[in-house]
Design a protein around this motif. Sequence first.
Motif, PDB file in Angstrom:
ATOM      1  N   PRO A   1       0.931  -0.773   0.167  1.00  0.00           N
ATOM      2  CA  PRO A   1       0.441  -0.060   0.222  1.00  0.00           C
ATOM      3  C   PRO A   1       0.483   1.255  -0.419  1.00  0.00           C
ATOM      4  O   PRO A   1       2.259   1.222   0.125  1.00  0.00           O
ATOM      5  N   ALA A   2       0.244   2.540  -0.218  1.00  0.00           N
ATOM      6  CA  ALA A   2       0.936   3.735  -0.468  1.00  0.00           C
ATOM      7  C   ALA A   2       0.840   4.051   1.108  1.00  0.00           C
ATOM      8  O   ALA A   2       0.506   4.051   2.270  1.00  0.00           O
ATOM      9  N   ASN A   3       1.676   4.837   1.478  1.00  0.00           N
ATOM     10  CA  ASN A   3       2.231   4.638   2.693  1.00  0.00           C
ATOM     11  C   ASN A   3       2.611   6.548   3.271  1.00  0.00           C
ATOM     12  O   ASN A   3       3.592   6.887   2.402  1.00  0.00           O
ATOM     13  N   PRO A   4       2.020   7.330   3.900  1.00  0.00           N
ATOM     14  CA  PRO A   4       0.416   6.887   4.363  1.00  0.00           C
ATOM     15  C   PRO A   4      -1.055   6.366   3.188  1.00  0.00           C
ATOM     16  O   PRO A   4      -0.603   6.699   2.027  1.00  0.00           O
ATOM     17  N   ARG A   5      -1.431   6.452   3.552  1.00  0.00           N
ATOM     18  CA  ARG A   5      -2.548   6.235   2.264  1.00  0.00           C
ATOM     19  C   ARG A   5      -3.404   7.190   1.481  1.00  0.00           C
ATOM     20  O   ARG A   5      -2.945   7.009   0.296  1.00  0.00           O
ATOM     21  N   SER A   6      -3.214   8.421   1.957  1.00  0.00           N
ATOM     22  CA  SER A   6      -3.963   9.154   1.094  1.00  0.00           C
ATOM     23  C   SER A   6      -2.671  10.016  -0.032  1.00  0.00           C
ATOM     24  O   SER A   6      -3.667  10.141  -0.400  1.00  0.00           O
ATOM     25  N   SER A   7      -1.415   9.041   0.457  1.00  0.00           N
ATOM     26  CA  SER A   7      -0.731   9.618  -0.547  1.00  0.00           C
ATOM     27  C   SER A   7      -0.188   9.139  -1.888  1.00  0.00           C
ATOM     28  O   SER A   7       0.488   9.915  -2.714  1.00  0.00           O
TER      29      SER A   7
ATOM     30  N   GLN B   1      -7.417  -3.433   5.553  1.00  0.00           N
ATOM     31  CA  GLN B   1      -9.177  -3.010   6.310  1.00  0.00           C
ATOM     32  C   GLN B   1      -9.142  -1.422   5.833  1.00  0.00           C
ATOM     33  O   GLN B   1      -7.780  -0.360   6.188  1.00  0.00           O
ATOM     34  N   THR B   2     -10.187  -1.282   6.204  1.00  0.00           N
ATOM     35  CA  THR B   2     -10.384   0.303   5.526  1.00  0.00           C
ATOM     36  C   THR B   2     -10.497   0.664   7.852  1.00  0.00           C
ATOM     37  O   THR B   2     -10.784   0.043   8.372  1.00  0.00           O
ATOM     38  N   VAL B   3     -10.704   2.381   7.447  1.00  0.00           N
ATOM     39  CA  VAL B   3     -10.212   2.846   8.660  1.00  0.00           C
ATOM     40  C   VAL B   3     -11.544   2.931   9.745  1.00  0.00           C
ATOM     41  O   VAL B   3     -11.817   3.018  10.918  1.00  0.00           O
ATOM     42  N   PHE B   4     -12.875   2.353   8.508  1.00  0.00           N
ATOM     43  CA  PHE B   4     -13.588   2.971   9.628  1.00  0.00           C
ATOM     44  C   PHE B   4     -14.917   1.132   9.170  1.00  0.00           C
ATOM     45  O   PHE B   4     -15.811   0.542   9.327  1.00  0.00           O
ATOM     46  N   SER B   5     -13.596   0.224   9.693  1.00  0.00           N
ATOM     47  CA  SER B   5     -14.868  -0.998   9.037  1.00  0.00           C
ATOM     48  C   SER B   5     -15.418  -1.739   9.895  1.00  0.00           C
ATOM     49  O   SER B   5     -14.894  -1.312  11.743  1.00  0.00           O
TER      50      SER B   5
ATOM     51  N   THR C   1      -7.411   7.991   5.451  1.00  0.00           N
ATOM     52  CA  THR C   1      -6.174   7.871   6.500  1.00  0.00           C
ATOM     53  C   THR C   1      -8.091   8.274   7.973  1.00  0.00           C
ATOM     54  O   THR C   1      -8.862   8.988   7.119  1.00  0.00           O
ATOM     55  N   THR C   2      -7.465   8.255   9.297  1.00  0.00           N
ATOM     56  CA  THR C   2      -8.194   8.559   9.361  1.00  0.00           C
ATOM     57  C   THR C   2      -8.428   9.782  10.333  1.00  0.00           C
ATOM     58  O   THR C   2     -10.409  10.316  10.068  1.00  0.00           O
ATOM     59  N   GLN C   3      -7.497  10.454   9.741  1.00  0.00           N
ATOM     60  CA  GLN C   3      -7.958  11.979   9.296  1.00  0.00           C
ATOM     61  C   GLN C   3      -8.989  13.100   8.641  1.00  0.00           C
ATOM     62  O   GLN C   3     -10.008  13.371   8.039  1.00  0.00           O
ATOM     63  N   MET C   4      -8.236  12.209   7.598  1.00  0.00           N
ATOM     64  CA  MET C   4      -9.064  12.197   6.365  1.00  0.00           C
ATOM     65  C   MET C   4     -10.767  11.772   6.079  1.00  0.00           C
ATOM     66  O   MET C   4     -12.066  13.296   5.699  1.00  0.00           O
ATOM     67  N   PHE C   5     -10.976  10.904   6.726  1.00  0.00           N
ATOM     68  CA  PHE C   5     -12.309  10.097   7.464  1.00  0.00           C
ATOM     69  C   PHE C   5     -13.402  11.031   7.985  1.00  0.00           C
ATOM     70  O   PHE C   5     -14.073  11.521   7.639  1.00  0.00           O
ATOM     71  N   GLU C   6     -12.228  11.675   9.558  1.00  0.00           N
ATOM     72  CA  GLU C   6     -13.315  12.785  10.232  1.00  0.00           C
ATOM     73  C   GLU C   6     -13.187  14.118   9.074  1.00  0.00           C
ATOM     74  O   GLU C   6     -14.329  14.337   9.361  1.00  0.00           O
ATOM     75  N   GLU C   7     -13.024  14.260   8.228  1.00  0.00           N
ATOM     76  CA  GLU C   7     -12.756  15.558   7.656  1.00  0.00           C
ATOM     77  C   GLU C   7     -14.004  14.969   6.632  1.00  0.00           C
ATOM     78  O   GLU C   7     -14.981  16.066   6.707  1.00  0.00           O
ATOM     79  N   LEU C   8     -13.739  14.030   5.983  1.00  0.00           N
ATOM     80  CA  LEU C   8     -14.840  14.074   5.142  1.00  0.00           C
ATOM     81  C   LEU C   8     -16.665  13.759   5.417  1.00  0.00           C
ATOM     82  O   LEU C   8     -17.524  14.527   5.195  1.00  0.00           O
TER      83      LEU C   8
ATOM     84  N   THR D   1      -4.254  14.272  -9.594  1.00  0.00           N
ATOM     85  CA  THR D   1      -3.717  14.763  -8.540  1.00  0.00           C
ATOM     86  C   THR D   1      -2.974  13.600  -7.604  1.00  0.00           C
ATOM     87  O   THR D   1      -3.069  12.520  -8.027  1.00  0.00           O
ATOM     88  N   LEU D   2      -3.483  13.752  -5.803  1.00  0.00           N
ATOM     89  CA  LEU D   2      -3.323  13.271  -4.781  1.00  0.00           C
ATOM     90  C   LEU D   2      -4.358  12.830  -4.513  1.00  0.00           C
ATOM     91  O   LEU D   2      -5.242  13.779  -4.019  1.00  0.00           O
ATOM     92  N   PHE D   3      -4.034  11.532  -3.851  1.00  0.00           N
ATOM     93  CA  PHE D   3      -5.871  11.127  -2.948  1.00  0.00           C
ATOM     94  C   PHE D   3      -5.825  12.264  -1.905  1.00  0.00           C
ATOM     95  O   PHE D   3      -6.993  12.580  -1.542  1.00  0.00           O
ATOM     96  N   SER D   4      -4.981  12.624  -1.687  1.00  0.00           N
ATOM     97  CA  SER D   4      -5.288  13.891  -0.303  1.00  0.00           C
ATOM     98  C   SER D   4      -5.828  14.486  -0.489  1.00  0.00           C
ATOM     99  O   SER D   4      -6.483  15.481   0.536  1.00  0.00           O
ATOM    100  N   GLN D   5      -6.150  15.786  -1.760  1.00  0.00           N
ATOM    101  CA  GLN D   5      -6.364  16.391  -2.387  1.00  0.00           C
ATOM    102  C   GLN D   5      -7.646  16.439  -2.302  1.00  0.00           C
ATOM    103  O   GLN D   5      -8.410  17.245  -3.582  1.00  0.00           O
ATOM    104  N   LEU D   6      -8.452  14.801  -2.487  1.00  0.00           N
ATOM    105  CA  LEU D   6      -9.976  14.870  -2.730  1.00  0.00           C
ATOM    106  C   LEU D   6     -10.577  16.189  -3.038  1.00  0.00           C
ATOM    107  O   LEU D   6     -11.911  16.586  -3.768  1.00  0.00           O
ATOM    108  N   PHE D   7     -11.018  16.821  -1.548  1.00  0.00           N
ATOM    109  CA  PHE D   7     -11.962  17.261  -0.999  1.00  0.00           C
ATOM    110  C   PHE D   7     -11.853  18.725  -1.505  1.00  0.00           C
ATOM    111  O   PHE D   7     -12.928  19.369  -2.010  1.00  0.00           O
ATOM    112  N   LYS D   8     -11.211  18.562  -2.198  1.00  0.00           N
ATOM    113  CA  LYS D   8     -10.661  20.089  -3.610  1.00  0.00           C
ATOM    114  C   LYS D   8     -11.681  19.303  -4.724  1.00  0.00           C
ATOM    115  O   LYS D   8     -11.845  21.222  -5.482  1.00  0.00           O
ATOM    116  N   HIS D   9     -11.910  18.628  -5.272  1.00  0.00           N
ATOM    117  CA  HIS D   9     -12.211  18.194  -6.025  1.00  0.00           C
ATOM    118  C   HIS D   9     -14.275  17.932  -6.251  1.00  0.00           C
ATOM    119  O   HIS D   9     -14.060  17.386  -7.196  1.00  0.00           O
ATOM    120  N   LEU D  10     -14.012  17.682  -5.305  1.00  0.00           N
ATOM    121  CA  LEU D  10     -15.337  16.967  -5.058  1.00  0.00           C
ATOM    122  C   LEU D  10     -16.719  17.930  -5.116  1.00  0.00           C
ATOM    123  O   LEU D  10     -16.074  19.003  -5.056  1.00  0.00           O
TER     124      LEU D  10
END
Length: 327
Positions: free
Chosen positions: A10-16, A160-164, A180-187, A32-41
């Motif tokens: 896997p990528a490390n960290p996940r969001s990279s 395993q997903t962080v919210f499994s 990541t846990t942080q991205m999920f909380e932000e989501l 782009t990177l997954f960490s930038q997802l919210f800029k595009h949704l």
Amino acid sequence: MPETLIAEFPANPRSSARLLIYDRKTGNITHTLFSQLFKHLPKDIAVVLNNTKVVKARVFGHKRSGGKVELLLNSPLQDEKFSVYIRGRVKVGMELLFEHNLMAKVVSLQDDGTRVVSFFINNQTISSDELFNVLEEIGHIPLPPYIKRKDNEEDKTEYQTVFSKERGAVAAPTASLHFTTQMFEELKKRYETHFLTLHVGAGTFKPVEAEHIKDHVMHSEFYEIPESTCKAIESEKPILAVGTTVTRTVEYFARENLKVGKSDLFLHPLNKPIRVDHLLTNFHLPKSTLLMLVASFVGIEKALEIYKIAVEEKYRFFSYGDAMLIL
């Protein structure tokens, strides 16, 4: 597809992980990177995720005669029977022995290559929950067949997903692995977020071999949708499905209006989505139903064009690979 692009780790960290975005309205492709997802949704959407949890579904043992066997759990059936794959020749009535006094008895051999077995501990039949508890002690994370290495300690958390939450899958809903846990909380802060459960079976890796895709017999997987998620699906709010498993479940509900059951919906360019507006997914196997699901959103030619670009740009493919967002 070059085998060198198959992600072994896997990528490390996940969001990279990298993210390819295709906008159907403009035809634009963004890298782009997954960490930038919210800029595009889009802002006003409902996000639906699969909270299934992967069980340690691969276990090694032996026949009473001494011959080695490898068993991969596929899915629970009725009457405390289970669909499994077994590496090693077996016959009906044969008993397979594992650690912790776990024993599997072969009930039937199915035409699709699966076997039906019952599991016992000290000659007492056991339930799904009891089996999952034993497998947690003696089993291995069921890495997909294209990852050519043994599972390790890292895979216990990374696959395993962080919210499994709900145990039962033998393959991860891989688009969600990037959170990541942080991205999920932000989501959850930014978007209306809903869950459903679909227990991914080993059939997800089965290629389409029929001459015409309409003749392909789709595997079925158990799902359950909470009332709040049903209401979101029944609303007019645009939906982002995180993963192909979410897409199939939402679309099955949109057609059948059943909150619990087994989904065998096959989405492809001749059977397009009627409810999901946006798709977040990974890059999938050639000749797979998952690739055909992607094509149901963008068409065959565009799907192949996007994948060609992904190969040229050296995106990482499959379960531990990079992500794609279809807007």
